[in-house]
Write a protein that holds these residues in place. Structure first.
Motif, PDB file in Angstrom:
ATOM      1  N   ALA A  82       0.796  -1.453   0.135  1.00 19.63           N
ATOM      2  CA  ALA A  82      -0.127  -0.049  -0.159  1.00 19.63           C
ATOM      3  C   ALA A  82       0.804   1.247  -0.216  1.00 19.63           C
ATOM      4  CB  ALA A  82      -0.952   0.123   1.231  1.00 19.63           C
ATOM      5  N   ALA A  83       2.251   0.979  -0.118  1.00 20.52           N
ATOM      6  CA  ALA A  83       2.926   2.078  -0.082  1.00 20.52           C
ATOM      7  C   ALA A  83       2.905   3.145  -1.326  1.00 20.52           C
ATOM      8  CB  ALA A  83       4.639   1.751  -0.109  1.00 20.52           C
ATOM      9  N   SER A  84       3.117   4.537  -0.733  1.00 19.21           N
ATOM     10  CA  SER A  84       2.976   5.755  -1.678  1.00 19.21           C
ATOM     11  C   SER A  84       4.801   6.049  -1.833  1.00 19.21           C
ATOM     12  CB  SER A  84       2.183   6.925  -1.620  1.00 19.21           C
ATOM     13  OG  SER A  84       2.566   7.357  -0.121  1.00 19.21           O
ATOM     14  N   LEU A  85       4.778   6.864  -2.794  1.00 22.77           N
ATOM     15  CA  LEU A  85       6.191   7.454  -3.108  1.00 22.77           C
ATOM     16  C   LEU A  85       6.217   8.913  -3.352  1.00 22.77           C
ATOM     17  CD1 LEU A  85       9.397   6.589  -3.913  1.00 22.77           C
ATOM     18  CD2 LEU A  85       8.522   6.602  -6.138  1.00 22.77           C
ATOM     19  N   GLU A  86       7.228   9.596  -2.902  1.00 26.66           N
ATOM     20  CA  GLU A  86       7.216  10.996  -3.084  1.00 26.66           C
ATOM     21  C   GLU A  86       8.676  11.545  -3.798  1.00 26.66           C
ATOM     22  OE1 GLU A  86       7.611  14.955  -0.219  1.00 26.66           O
ATOM     23  OE2 GLU A  86       6.089  13.597   0.005  1.00 26.66           O
ATOM     24  N   ILE A  87       8.294  12.039  -5.011  1.00 24.93           N
ATOM     25  CA  ILE A  87       9.334  12.730  -5.938  1.00 24.93           C
ATOM     26  C   ILE A  87       9.295  14.007  -6.050  1.00 24.93           C
ATOM     27  CG2 ILE A  87       9.192  10.614  -7.220  1.00 24.93           C
ATOM     28  CD1 ILE A  87       7.843  12.394  -9.581  1.00 24.93           C
ATOM     29  N   THR A  88      10.500  14.852  -6.525  1.00 21.73           N
ATOM     30  CA  THR A  88      10.225  16.064  -7.081  1.00 21.73           C
ATOM     31  C   THR A  88       9.897  16.335  -8.412  1.00 21.73           C
ATOM     32  OG1 THR A  88      12.533  16.068  -7.539  1.00 21.73           O
ATOM     33  CG2 THR A  88      12.317  16.547  -5.243  1.00 21.73           C
ATOM     34  N   PRO A  89       9.744  17.386  -8.715  1.00 23.14           N
ATOM     35  CA  PRO A  89       9.311  17.583 -10.277  1.00 23.14           C
ATOM     36  C   PRO A  89      10.474  17.107 -11.226  1.00 23.14           C
ATOM     37  CG  PRO A  89       8.442  19.583  -9.286  1.00 23.14           C
ATOM     38  CD  PRO A  89       9.224  18.575  -8.107  1.00 23.14           C
ATOM     39  N   LYS A  90      11.821  17.599 -10.889  1.00 21.48           N
ATOM     40  CA  LYS A  90      12.783  17.023 -11.829  1.00 21.48           C
ATOM     41  C   LYS A  90      12.881  15.516 -12.019  1.00 21.48           C
ATOM     42  CE  LYS A  90      15.609  21.232 -11.116  1.00 21.48           C
ATOM     43  NZ  LYS A  90      16.488  22.002 -10.609  1.00 21.48           N
ATOM     44  N   GLN A  91      12.436  14.695 -10.901  1.00 20.19           N
ATOM     45  CA  GLN A  91      12.796  13.165 -10.628  1.00 20.19           C
ATOM     46  C   GLN A  91      11.695  12.707 -11.854  1.00 20.19           C
ATOM     47  OE1 GLN A  91      12.422  12.883  -6.470  1.00 20.19           O
ATOM     48  NE2 GLN A  91      14.755  12.063  -6.423  1.00 20.19           N
ATOM     49  N   ILE A  92      10.957  13.115 -12.347  1.00 19.45           N
ATOM     50  CA  ILE A  92       9.966  12.569 -13.394  1.00 19.45           C
ATOM     51  C   ILE A  92      10.937  12.427 -14.506  1.00 19.45           C
ATOM     52  CG2 ILE A  92       9.517  14.693 -14.845  1.00 19.45           C
ATOM     53  CD1 ILE A  92       6.963  12.287 -13.747  1.00 19.45           C
ATOM     54  N   PRO A 140      -5.233  -2.182  14.902  1.00 14.16           N
ATOM     55  CA  PRO A 140      -6.205  -1.045  13.744  1.00 14.16           C
ATOM     56  C   PRO A 140      -6.935   0.064  14.248  1.00 14.16           C
ATOM     57  CG  PRO A 140      -7.288  -3.112  14.277  1.00 14.16           C
ATOM     58  CD  PRO A 140      -5.926  -3.291  14.778  1.00 14.16           C
ATOM     59  N   GLU A 141      -7.180   0.074  15.588  1.00 12.60           N
ATOM     60  CA  GLU A 141      -7.725   1.249  16.049  1.00 12.60           C
ATOM     61  C   GLU A 141      -6.751   2.570  16.100  1.00 12.60           C
ATOM     62  OE1 GLU A 141      -5.379  -0.131  19.400  1.00 12.60           O
ATOM     63  OE2 GLU A 141      -6.373  -1.150  17.975  1.00 12.60           O
ATOM     64  N   LEU A 142      -5.598   2.347  15.720  1.00  8.86           N
ATOM     65  CA  LEU A 142      -4.325   3.641  15.382  1.00  8.86           C
ATOM     66  C   LEU A 142      -4.619   4.024  14.157  1.00  8.86           C
ATOM     67  CD1 LEU A 142      -1.462   2.347  17.408  1.00  8.86           C
ATOM     68  CD2 LEU A 142      -3.181   3.852  17.969  1.00  8.86           C
ATOM     69  N   GLY A 143      -5.414   3.390  13.132  1.00  7.87           N
ATOM     70  CA  GLY A 143      -5.289   3.818  11.787  1.00  7.87           C
ATOM     71  C   GLY A 143      -4.131   4.092  11.020  1.00  7.87           C
ATOM     72  N   ILE A 144      -3.169   3.520  11.216  1.00 11.69           N
ATOM     73  CA  ILE A 144      -1.775   3.366  10.579  1.00 11.69           C
ATOM     74  C   ILE A 144      -2.081   2.817   9.336  1.00 11.69           C
ATOM     75  CG2 ILE A 144       0.583   3.056  10.420  1.00 11.69           C
ATOM     76  CD1 ILE A 144      -0.219   4.812  12.598  1.00 11.69           C
ATOM     77  N   ALA A 145      -2.294   3.479   8.189  1.00  9.53           N
ATOM     78  CA  ALA A 145      -2.884   2.995   6.937  1.00  9.53           C
ATOM     79  C   ALA A 145      -1.776   2.389   5.931  1.00  9.53           C
ATOM     80  CB  ALA A 145      -3.582   3.909   6.332  1.00  9.53           C
ATOM     81  N   ALA A 146      -0.853   3.130   5.870  1.00 11.12           N
ATOM     82  CA  ALA A 146       0.315   2.832   4.960  1.00 11.12           C
ATOM     83  C   ALA A 146       1.657   3.543   4.954  1.00 11.12           C
ATOM     84  CB  ALA A 146      -0.137   3.429   3.334  1.00 11.12           C
ATOM     85  N   PRO A 147       2.733   2.960   4.424  1.00 10.51           N
ATOM     86  CA  PRO A 147       3.884   3.928   4.536  1.00 10.51           C
ATOM     87  C   PRO A 147       4.055   4.799   3.185  1.00 10.51           C
ATOM     88  CG  PRO A 147       4.220   1.658   3.573  1.00 10.51           C
ATOM     89  CD  PRO A 147       2.881   1.539   3.803  1.00 10.51           C
ATOM     90  N   HIS A 148       4.581   5.848   3.532  1.00 16.96           N
ATOM     91  CA  HIS A 148       4.956   6.954   2.399  1.00 16.96           C
ATOM     92  C   HIS A 148       6.549   7.054   2.207  1.00 16.96           C
ATOM     93  CE1 HIS A 148       4.358  10.020  -0.012  1.00 16.96           C
ATOM     94  NE2 HIS A 148       5.100  11.121   0.762  1.00 16.96           N
ATOM     95  N   LEU A 149       6.941   6.739   1.162  1.00 15.16           N
ATOM     96  CA  LEU A 149       8.428   6.517   0.967  1.00 15.16           C
ATOM     97  C   LEU A 149       9.046   7.589   0.545  1.00 15.16           C
ATOM     98  CD1 LEU A 149       8.343   2.773  -0.500  1.00 15.16           C
ATOM     99  CD2 LEU A 149       8.670   3.389   2.015  1.00 15.16           C
ATOM    100  N   TYR A 150      10.179   8.215   1.082  1.00 16.78           N
ATOM    101  CA  TYR A 150      11.081   9.270   0.543  1.00 16.78           C
ATOM    102  C   TYR A 150      12.443   8.449   0.120  1.00 16.78           C
ATOM    103  CZ  TYR A 150       8.110  12.353   3.325  1.00 16.78           C
ATOM    104  OH  TYR A 150       7.135  13.163   3.778  1.00 16.78           O
ATOM    105  N   PRO A 151      12.581   8.621  -1.280  1.00 14.30           N
ATOM    106  CA  PRO A 151      13.756   8.012  -1.720  1.00 14.30           C
ATOM    107  C   PRO A 151      15.269   8.905  -1.690  1.00 14.30           C
ATOM    108  CG  PRO A 151      12.631   9.126  -3.622  1.00 14.30           C
ATOM    109  CD  PRO A 151      11.710   9.313  -2.401  1.00 14.30           C
ATOM    110  N   PHE A 152      15.497   9.279  -0.536  1.00 19.60           N
ATOM    111  CA  PHE A 152      16.504  10.129  -0.110  1.00 19.60           C
ATOM    112  C   PHE A 152      17.860   9.471  -0.600  1.00 19.60           C
ATOM    113  CE2 PHE A 152      14.032  11.422   3.862  1.00 19.60           C
ATOM    114  CZ  PHE A 152      13.387  12.659   3.030  1.00 19.60           C
ATOM    115  N   THR A 190      -0.401   3.242  -8.134  1.00 16.93           N
ATOM    116  CA  THR A 190       0.431   3.689  -7.001  1.00 16.93           C
ATOM    117  C   THR A 190       0.378   5.343  -7.107  1.00 16.93           C
ATOM    118  OG1 THR A 190       2.023   1.854  -7.234  1.00 16.93           O
ATOM    119  CG2 THR A 190       2.645   3.645  -5.940  1.00 16.93           C
ATOM    120  N   GLN A 191       0.128   5.683  -5.669  1.00 19.89           N
ATOM    121  CA  GLN A 191       0.024   7.156  -5.515  1.00 19.89           C
ATOM    122  C   GLN A 191       1.572   7.637  -5.351  1.00 19.89           C
ATOM    123  OE1 GLN A 191      -1.899   8.059  -1.706  1.00 19.89           O
ATOM    124  NE2 GLN A 191      -3.661   8.784  -2.913  1.00 19.89           N
TER     125      GLN A 191
END
Length: 293
Positions: free
Chosen positions: A22-32, A267-279, A46-47
């Motif tokens: 369920a992970a999402s990923l973060e990029i910068t515009p230049k990384q397109i 599950p009551e904590l609602g930790i839904a997914a990891p959001h990955l930073y490709p540092f 994928t988000q």
């Protein structure tokens, strides 16, 4: 949020692998420019979040959203309040981002020391109604499990909780789906404690937790300092004191395993997914994912 599987039905490794799906990923515009790599490594749908680090790079962000959508991904552009001049500017950029294919956006205050225009908080953008007027159906808001030094130094921790309550109330009142995307950190325990506080305060939005991908200790120290990451970064800084470890690569195996345990067992904590930073770069990130999925 995905319906949690029974924790007894999964080994820790299986739970981690399932959680990462369920992970999402973060990029910068230049990384397109690495779009071919993303298409090879990520599942369709994928988000992929598109950050806006430089206020002058809006055109690049819009183009990245367009290309991600065309490639079959779900693009999520950042919309930082402090980078927006006025309501006309806001209306124009949300229209452009929506036309490029974004139906989910991350609305945040932004890290600029001073706003360039009329806005300095995410709630101000939401209250314009511009997002739903352009077909946006889902809004992410920023969460800070270890606090936000820029805010808490002057206004205190309670302000962050009140701001989340206000934004959640607005989203629900206006029929918008919502979620919380957190700053990156390094340990699961602070996330659990923070999530418990949110739930006790009536904030029930699912939480997507920022996870730093594999990177050298030196790189992680740099990003931790830039982003105001707090207590959980202490072990990174301690390792950095040993100059022989500065270039060693740290992987988030233990952190993600801890988050997966929270996802399935609490599950009551609602930790839904990891959001990955490709540092540390996409090669390190996808190489690591290949070992844990």
């Amino acid at each position: 949020m995905n319906a949690p599987l029974s924790p007894t039905s999964l080994t820790p490794k299986q739970a981690t692998a399932a959680f990462l799906k369920a992970a999402s990923l973060e990029i910068t515009p230049k990384q397109i420019e690495k779009l071919a790599v993303l298409k090879e490594q990520l599942q369709p749908g994928t988000q992929v979040f598109v950050a806006l680090i430089d206020a002058a790079d809006l055109a690049g962000q819009i183009e990245a959203v367009r290309q991600l959508k065309a490639a079959g991904f779900d693009p999520v552009p950042h919309v930082p309040a402090r980078f927006i001049r006025d309501e006309a500017d806001l209306r124009a950029r949300i229209k452009a981002l929506a036309e490029a294919g974004a139906t989910t956006m991350l609305v945040l205050g932004g890290g600029a020391a001073e706003p360039i225009g009329a806005y300095d908080a995410a709630i101000q953008l939401l209250q314009t109604g511009v997002f739903q007027a352009n077909g946006v159906t889902k809004i992410g808001i920023a969460g800070h499990p270890e606090g936000n030094p820029d805010i808490t130094k002057t206004k205190g921790e309670a302000v962050l909780l009140d701001a989340l309550k206000e934004k959640q109330a607005y989203l629900k009142a206006n029929g918008l789906q919502g979620f919380i995307a957190t700053q990156f950190l390094f340990e699961a325990e602070p996330v659990a404690d923070w999530a418990k506080t949110l739930r006790a305060a009536g904030i029930d939005l699912p939480i997507h937790v920022g996870v730093p991908g594999p990177a050298t200790i030196k790189t992680l120290v740099k990003y931790a300092a830039m982003c105001g990451v707090g207590n959980s970064a202490r072990f990174i800084r301690k390792q950095a004191l040993n100059i022989t470890k500065l270039l060693s690569v740290n992987t988030p195996d233990d952190f993600v395993a801890g988050l997966a345990e929270l996802h399935y067992a609490r599950p009551e904590l609602g930790i839904a997914a990891p959001h990955l930073y490709p540092f540390g770069g996409f090669d390190k990130l996808f190489g690591w994912l290949g070992t844990v999925k």
